[in-house]
Write an enzyme that holds these catalytic residues in place. Structure first.
Site, PDB file in Angstrom:
ATOM      1  CE  LYS A  17      83.838  20.649  -3.883  1.00 29.70           C
ATOM      2  NZ  LYS A  17      83.275  19.623  -4.742  1.00 29.70           N
ATOM      3  CD  GLU A  76      71.628  30.130   0.008  1.00 26.35           C
ATOM      4  OE1 GLU A  76      72.772  30.175  -0.518  1.00 26.35           O
ATOM      5  OE2 GLU A  76      70.630  29.689  -0.583  1.00 26.35           O
ATOM      6  N   GLY A  81      79.980  18.083  -2.272  1.00 29.66           N
ATOM      7  CA  GLY A  81      79.382  18.754  -1.112  1.00 29.66           C
ATOM      8  C   GLY A  81      78.459  17.822  -0.333  1.00 29.66           C
ATOM      9  NE  ARG A  82      74.781  15.018  -4.881  1.00 29.28           N
ATOM     10  CZ  ARG A  82      75.158  15.882  -5.804  1.00 29.28           C
ATOM     11  NH1 ARG A  82      75.272  17.156  -5.477  1.00 29.28           N
ATOM     12  NH2 ARG A  82      75.414  15.519  -7.044  1.00 29.28           N
ATOM     13  CE  LYS A  93      73.792  27.763  -5.962  1.00 31.36           C
ATOM     14  NZ  LYS A  93      75.063  27.066  -5.991  1.00 31.36           N
TER      15      LYS A  93
HETATM   16  O1  F6P Z   1      73.429  24.734  -4.285  1.00 33.42           O
HETATM   17  C1  F6P Z   1      73.644  23.406  -4.006  1.00 33.42           C
HETATM   18  C2  F6P Z   1      75.003  23.209  -3.448  1.00 33.42           C
HETATM   19  O2  F6P Z   1      75.907  23.472  -4.439  1.00 33.42           O
HETATM   20  C3  F6P Z   1      75.199  21.816  -2.860  1.00 33.42           C
HETATM   21  O3  F6P Z   1      75.622  20.890  -3.785  1.00 33.42           O
HETATM   22  C4  F6P Z   1      76.171  22.076  -1.777  1.00 33.42           C
HETATM   23  O4  F6P Z   1      76.172  21.051  -0.828  1.00 33.42           O
HETATM   24  C5  F6P Z   1      75.663  23.381  -1.225  1.00 33.42           C
HETATM   25  O5  F6P Z   1      75.243  24.091  -2.358  1.00 33.42           O
HETATM   26  C6  F6P Z   1      76.650  24.194  -0.432  1.00 33.42           C
HETATM   27  O6  F6P Z   1      77.772  24.494  -1.198  1.00 33.42           O
HETATM   28  P1  F6P Z   1      79.092  25.020  -0.516  1.00 33.42           P
HETATM   29  O7  F6P Z   1      79.585  23.981   0.399  1.00 33.42           O
HETATM   30  O8  F6P Z   1      80.026  25.277  -1.663  1.00 33.42           O
HETATM   31  O9  F6P Z   1      78.757  26.281   0.208  1.00 33.42           O
END
Ligand code: F6P
Length: 524
Positions: A210, A216, A267-268, A493
């Protein structure tokens, strides 16, 4: 009632009433006992059963009586749950710390659904067209047969939903679908294992993020791109696509196609958005539409069913009852279906990232507990791992059993035995067993909920996930939380950057003594 100024659960009159009721009936020598409750009330099983779209749930084996249930509904009313829910569904800015709506239910509204505001009408139209574009591309990816392998790179909400959906819907994967792989972990072992044996010219990488800023995902995407180029891959744009709310950042990375979604989708809860691309590639447009329809049926139930018969509401209220009155610290989820083996991981993020908060939406410290630890594993395997603790351990853990009546396989003798095991465990937890030998004695009276699906398909899976989204919203609403932010993940982070610099240089200035000691060991 104005949803923004609704009372928090501990400020509502029903909270005190629940407290008194709990003390009088759930503590001491005559504390509530499930075996007695069933003996005294022949209608209990029926009365505590709820039908919802694609699901039946038996709540009768929980440590709750009719009066507590009535008071919990009263609590929900006093806390303006219905008004808050309506605000969520009307696209109000329920995520107050980020000043945005939580748009996941809107992604499931069918075309033509009337919208309360012009703004929402626009957002809905743009999300439908974004989704339509994603679904058409998914069909093309599958039908063109240009790729043998599709690697989905993402983490958290950009990984858990599609990963779980593909496990759950494995029998519905279309025969012409490419092989699908998921990479989330920053640990290179995961990506290295996936890349082994892939051909760059026959591989599509989906970078799902997102924010397009998650360490990662960017690490894995960068390594995938380096691998692609080192293996002689050409036409990067044809082999890397992005799913993101930040298309500018994705384009800078070098992807070809970019499927965008609105920042107001958390995101979730993003499975329903273009983040579902790998699912759509595998099960096709019709399958993905069935997933959305199943979730939407649950949205309607949440929006329309009276609170007493509203399944997400009743589950959320039970969660509050267990967490704040019984003081249970965790909830165990045990699906008796191999396709749901990762469900506990998904629910962990959904519940603990949403409601793992110590201040309310206005920043006031909370005088009560919030999200429990959600954990679990697939049945029947779990019976041979942690069920000992559930039956005879010192802590009471409410268990949520999920069973599916109709299997998707034709092997004889498995399904009746599997279902018998699920039912038997719930029964054993409740009944216990009296024995003179203390080691063979089971106290019983251990609570469980039993969710039953007719079959595990796209629609019922969609309903199951939406049910949990709304249940987490319900408990978060009563607790007065903003269930849609996650500031708690930021601090770690930030530290990671400083520690990484230390590891690379061997310098430990500015680090605490414990971290410095480990950095010295790891960087020599
Ligand atoms: O670090 C947690 C988080 O922000 C979640 O809320 C989210 O689903 C995940 O990291 C991945 O985030 P992104 O889709 O922005 O890479």
């Amino acid at each position: 009632m104005d949803w923004q100024n609704r009372p928090r659960c501990d400020e509502a009159p029903a909270w005190q009433a629940l407290d008194s009721h709990f003390t009088a009936h759930f503590t001491g020598d005559h504390a509530f006992d499930l075996r007695r409750a069933f003996a005294q009330d022949p209608d209990r099983a029926q009365d505590f059963g709820i039908e919802a779209p694609h699901l039946f749930v038996d709540l009768s084996r929980n440590l709750i009586d009719r009066q507590a249930r009535t008071l919990l509904v009263q609590l929900a009313r006093e806390c303006g749950l219905a008004e808050h829910r309506d605000a969520l569904l009307a696209g109000a800015h329920v995520n107050n710390t980020e000043d945005r709506p939580a748009l996941h239910p809107l992604l499931r509204w069918p075309a033509g659904t009337p919208q309360p505001t012009e703004r929402l009408k626009e957002i809905h139209a743009s999300s439908l067209s974004g989704l339509d574009e994603m679904l058409s591309s998914a069909e093309q990816i599958r039908l063109e047969k240009r790729y043998d392998d599709v690697v989905h790179i993402g983490i958290g909400g950009s990984d858990l939903g599609p990963r779980l959906a593909l496990q759950a819907l494995a029998p519905q994967v279309l025969p012409d679908a490419p092989r699908l792989h998921f990479v989330a972990n920053m640990d290179g072992h995961e990506l290295a294992a996936v890349l082994r044996g892939l051909k760059p010219e026959r591989t599509l990488f989906i970078v799902a993020s997102k924010s397009f800023g998650t360490a990662e995902t960017l690490r894995n995407a960068t390594s995938a791109r380096a691998w692609f180029e080192a293996q002689g891959g050409t036409d990067l744009a044809a082999h890397f696509v992005a799913l993101t709310a930040r298309p500018d950042a994705a384009r800078e990375f070098g992807v070809g196609r970019c499927f965008a979604f609105d920042d107001g989708v958390g995101g979730r809860t993003s499975l329903w958005s273009v983040i579902g691309l790998p699912v759509a590639v595998a099960i096709g447009r019709a399958g993905f539409e069935a997933l959305l329809a199943g979730a939407h049926a649950m949205d309607r139930h949440f929006a329309e069913a009276p609170l007493e018969a509203n399944l997400p509401v009743q589950l959320g209220l039970l969660d509050v009852w267990y967490r704040n009155f019984h003081r249970f610290g965790s909830r165990c989820v045990v699906p008796y279906h191999h396709g749901l083996r990762s469900l506990a991981f998904y629910l962990q993020q959904l519940e603990m990232e949403s409601n793992g908060k110590r201040v309310d939406a206005h920043g006031r410290p909370l005088p009560f507990d919030t999200a429990p630890v959600v954990w679990g594993a697939v049945g029947s395997n779990a019976q041979h791992a942690f069920f000992q603790m559930l039956h005879q351990g010192t802590q009471v853990v409410p268990v949520e059993f999920i069973a599916v009546r109709e299997p998707a396989h034709t092997l004889e003798g498995h399904q009746p035995r599997l279902l018998a095991n699920a039912l038997a465990q719930a029964r054993a937890l409740m009944l216990g067993h009296v024995a003179d030998d203390a080691h063979r004695h089971f106290p019983g009276n251990r609570p469980s909920t039993f969710l039953l699906l007719e079959r595990l398909d796209a629609a019922s899976f969609g309903a199951l996930i939406a049910l949990n989204e709304h249940r987490v919203f319900t408990s978060g609403s009563l607790w007065g939380l903003n269930s849609f932010d996650q500031w708690g993940v930021e601090l770690g982070k930030r530290h990671a950057g400083a520690v990484e610099t230390g590891l690379a240089s061997g310098r430990t200035e500015g680090l605490d003594a414990a971290t410095a000691g480990l950095v010295r060991r790891l960087s020599c």
